[in-house]
Enzyme design. Structure first.
Site, PDB file in Angstrom:
ATOM      1  N   HIS A   1      12.217  48.033  61.209  1.00  0.00           N
ATOM      2  CA  HIS A   1      12.130  48.738  59.927  1.00  0.00           C
ATOM      3  C   HIS A   1      10.712  48.726  59.368  1.00  0.00           C
ATOM      4  CE1 HIS A   1      13.018  44.669  58.044  1.00  0.00           C
ATOM      5  NE2 HIS A   1      12.176  45.126  57.138  1.00  0.00           N
TER       6      HIS A   1
ATOM      7  N   ASP B   1      16.185  43.953  65.306  1.00  0.00           N
ATOM      8  CA  ASP B   1      15.225  44.570  64.382  1.00  0.00           C
ATOM      9  C   ASP B   1      13.789  44.221  64.780  1.00  0.00           C
ATOM     10  OD1 ASP B   1      13.955  45.733  62.259  1.00  0.00           O
ATOM     11  OD2 ASP B   1      15.156  44.766  60.711  1.00  0.00           O
TER      12      ASP B   1
ATOM     13  N   SER C   1       9.402  40.426  56.008  1.00  0.00           N
ATOM     14  CA  SER C   1       9.926  41.204  57.127  1.00  0.00           C
ATOM     15  C   SER C   1       8.903  41.211  58.254  1.00  0.00           C
ATOM     16  CB  SER C   1      10.210  42.635  56.686  1.00  0.00           C
ATOM     17  OG  SER C   1      11.293  42.682  55.797  1.00  0.00           O
TER      18      SER C   1
END
Length: 715
Positions: A83, A219, A644
């Site tokens: 992402h 991810d 992240s």
């Protein structure tokens, strides 16, 4: 006696080895290093941060200003979240070459794809510059003057403190303005796309599983840093070569177990751990519910179109993910704040704070802080709510309004900075909006506009709205604007900017869409923003004093500075948790769970055939564990947005996972961290390697990495 000693040692370890907090890496020696050792860390604080030699901080750059990444080879290969790389993947995608759907792998360096405006930033060193930043500030009585002086000092120090020509100085504030640190950085701007799994792996579960455990998402994405022949930052050039890092992370294939030590290094964006109870109550009961409702409406409309049209799905994939991310986060945050009784916890601390103030005779300095906070948060409530409605509807979620607002800003530049500044901005805007309209669909936006404008008229504090809203018909307004405004296509948008200054101003002011935006923005800037800024400035001053008081009155507390997108360390353990009565979540998920969730052809839960074949054959290579393939795990590390892509590191300094999320029940950790239910979610490094190796067959990438088995060596 030996048994009693062991029990005593266990008690000491459990009470001293605390978790939670986002700590400055240059200041780990002492309490933090002791706690980390008690939790199981085998390396030293010097191995994490060393200004004079290579250390872990040299392998962890910030990724494009909003995420984190880590260097995993001596050829500048970096790993971050899928992402985090999503925009780059989307920008390289088309209906013919849909890398979101199919994934992408560069099997040789010549196939790696350059990316416009993508950069990674390394921290070279960190120094305290508080004295210099606050020089001459104490003598000023006005808060606005203090802030102006601080900014001037920061500007002077940034320019004059030593650095190499290819480096940059940045100064950041900590503890609400009670400390300032200098970060010397190096930013590399030739970053090339190397690989990513299809979204059915990298975004498996999509928005349904976002912020949720158990999780089964691969991810991750891969990029490479390129540098000039001197290994220094340089713009994209075919002559650039792969970056040679000071440090890169070996990757452990030993795996993890519950209670293993974990450390996450990264760039957490923003936390508010020291807000007073009045602010937390307002966030929980007023501001979050309003923002949730707005985004809920926008998401439902986007999702309906994306499920029916592949072109719209590609156009809106990144935007949808961005809107959904914080929508769901705010829902979980509100739930967690209520469940943990965060307001009561704050009130208990404030009661203790007041007692300390009286006991230490500090009433003149700190005695009125909380009562002033209470007054300010009561006064700012409607203004804060109006601000969120304007920001969410005009600036973020209705594209016609946000593009028109850029024209509004253009007109303000003419009024405040003159014609030359206006012309410069006009030319830049005309060219810059092409990318915006490439991913714009007026039919989707029209439906969102109608829904959100209804909320704006009925829910935003009415005393601040333009008078025209007293009799407005939203349906007619929507049809009129989307039929007649030139803000609905790039070609017509450009025509608004054709001509000299007088002509442009006349044309934009005759546009029906712009007329609405101007009325809304004028009302907001006149009725909301000045008072909001005035009260906020008071709260900034109060918060600085409150933070100073907390540091002074509670010297033995574990007080870490709020996150501000600077490099931080957080440490904890691999740990399951109990979110509700009679429910316990294990800390590790497996590929079995992917297959259990599999829905053929589904937008969120489809699974590639090759992954199913590998599962059926149990063909996991050296990455499997007891004939199973680990996918994700959770820990007690204190993380937030910006973490992240952060590396999850084991006790020996090896990469064991990649941070990408938090559990829904624990998203309140930005305001109230609780080790009982706050968990960060990481994709297991073994799953990353398995996808690269067995699924993609990108053995050229595996050969660059250093794979280790520290637990096997220990045995």
């Amino acid at each position: 006696m030996k048994y009693i000693k062991l029990l005593l040692l266990f008690f000491i370890v459990q009470t001293q080895a605390q978790q939670g907090g986002m700590w400055i890496p240059s200041l780990l020696k002492g309490m933090n290093e002791t706690e980390m050792k008690l939790l199981g860390m085998k390396i030293s604080a010097n191995d994490i941060y060393n200004a004079n030699g290579s250390s872990l901080k040299d392998a962890v750059p910030q990724f494009n200003g909003g995420c984190t990444s880590e260097v995993i080879s001596n050829k500048g290969l970096i790993l971050t979240n899928h992402h985090c790389g999503f925009d780059a993947i989307q920008n390289h995608s088309s209906v013919e070459h849909d890398y979101l759907k199919d994934g992408f792998w560069a099997y040789k360096m010549e196939d790696e794809l350059p990316n416009k405006d993508l950069e990674v930033t390394f921290i070279i060193k960190i120094e305290d510059v508080t004295t210099g930043v606050l020089e001459g500030v104490a003598t000023l009585s006005n808060e606005a003057d203090k802030q102006k002086k601080i900014q001037q000092n920061i500007s002077d120090l940034t320019k004059n403190l030593p650095k190499e020509t290819w480096q940059e100085n940045r100064i950041k504030t900590f503890y609400d303005g009670n400390q300032y640190l200098l970060f010397v950085i190096e930013s590399y701007k030739d970053i090339r796309f190397v690989g990513a799994p299809p979204s059915s792996i990298g975004k498996f579960g999509s928005d349904t599983d976002n912020w949720v455990w158990p999780r089964h998402t691969g991810d991750f994405s891969l990029f490479r840093i390129y540098a000039d022949k001197n290994n220094h930052p340089a713009p994209y050039s075919i002559d650039n070569v792969p970056y040679k890092p000071k440090k890169f992370l070996p990757i452990s294939i030993s795996g993890i177990e519950e209670n293993d030590f974990t450390m996450v290094i990264g760039f957490p964006g923003r936390t508010q751990e020291y807000l007073p109870s009045f602010a937390v109550n307002q966030i929980m009961n007023d501001l979050n519910p309003a923002k949730i409702e707005i985004r809920d409406n926008a998401l439902k409309i986007q999702d309906g179109f994306m499920r029916k049209n592949q072109t719209i799905k590609i156009q809106y994939a990144s935007k949808y993910a961005g809107i959904a991310n914080y929508w769901k986060k705010w829902i979980g945050e509100t739930k967690g704040l209520k469940k943990s009784d965060a307001v009561a916890i704050k009130q208990k601390f404030e009661s203790d704070f007041q007692k300390k103030v009286v006991k230490l005779g500090k009433q003149n300095e700190y005695g009125n802080l909380l009562s002033e906070f209470e007054k300010n948060y009561n006064d700012i409530k409607d203004y804060a709510l109006a601000r969120d409605y304007f920001s969410e509807i005009v600036l973020r979620n209705t594209e016609l309004l946000s593009s028109g607002y850029k024209l509004y800003q253009l007109e303000q530049i003419l009024n405040t900075k003159g014609e030359q500044a206006f012309l410069d901005k006009k030319n830049s805007l005309s060219k810059g909006m092409e990318d915006f309209y490439k991913d714009y669909n007026s039919t989707v936006d029209k439906n969102i506009f109608e829904s959100l404008m209804n909320l704006y008229v009925t829910k935003s504090p009415k005393q601040f709205l333009p008078s025209m809203f007293n009799t407005i018909d939203i349906l007619n307004l929507t049809d009129d604007i989307y039929s007649n405004s030139k803000l609905t296509t790039y070609e017509s948008f450009k025509t608004l900017l054709d001509g000299d200054t007088k002509v442009v101003i006349e044309k934009i002011n005759n546009d029906k869409g712009y007329q609405l935006i101007k009325a809304m923005a004028d009302a907001y800037n006149k009725n909301v923003l000045p008072k909001y800024d005035e009260i906020t400035l008071k709260n900034i001053s109060l918060q600085r004093t409150y933070m100073k008081a907390i540091l002074e009155l509670f010297p033995n507390n574990r007080i870490f500075p709020d996150a501000n997108s600077t490099l931080r360390i957080t440490y904890g353990k691999v740990k399951g948790y109990k979110p509700n009565d009679a429910v316990y979540y294990e800390p590790v998920t497996y590929l079995d769970g992917v297959i259990e969730k599999y829905i053929p052809g589904d937008y969120e839960f489809d699974v590639p055939k090759k992954l199913i074949d590998l599962y059926n054959a149990k063909d996991y290579g050296v990455y499997g564990y007891k004939n199973k393939m680990p996918v994700c795990f959770i820990g007690t590390n204190h993380t937030t947005g910006g973490n992240s892509g952060s590396p999850a590191i084991d006790a020996y300094g090896n990469l064991i996972g990649l941070n990408f999320d938090r559990v829904w029940e624990g998203t309140m950790s930005d305001i109230n961290y609780s080790p009982d239910i706050c968990r960060n979610i990481m994709v297991d490094a073994r799953y990353v390697l398995f996808i690269i190796d067995k699924y993609a067959g990108a053995k050229n990438l595996i050969s660059e990495m250093v794979l280790v088995s520290p637990k096997l060596k220990k045995k």
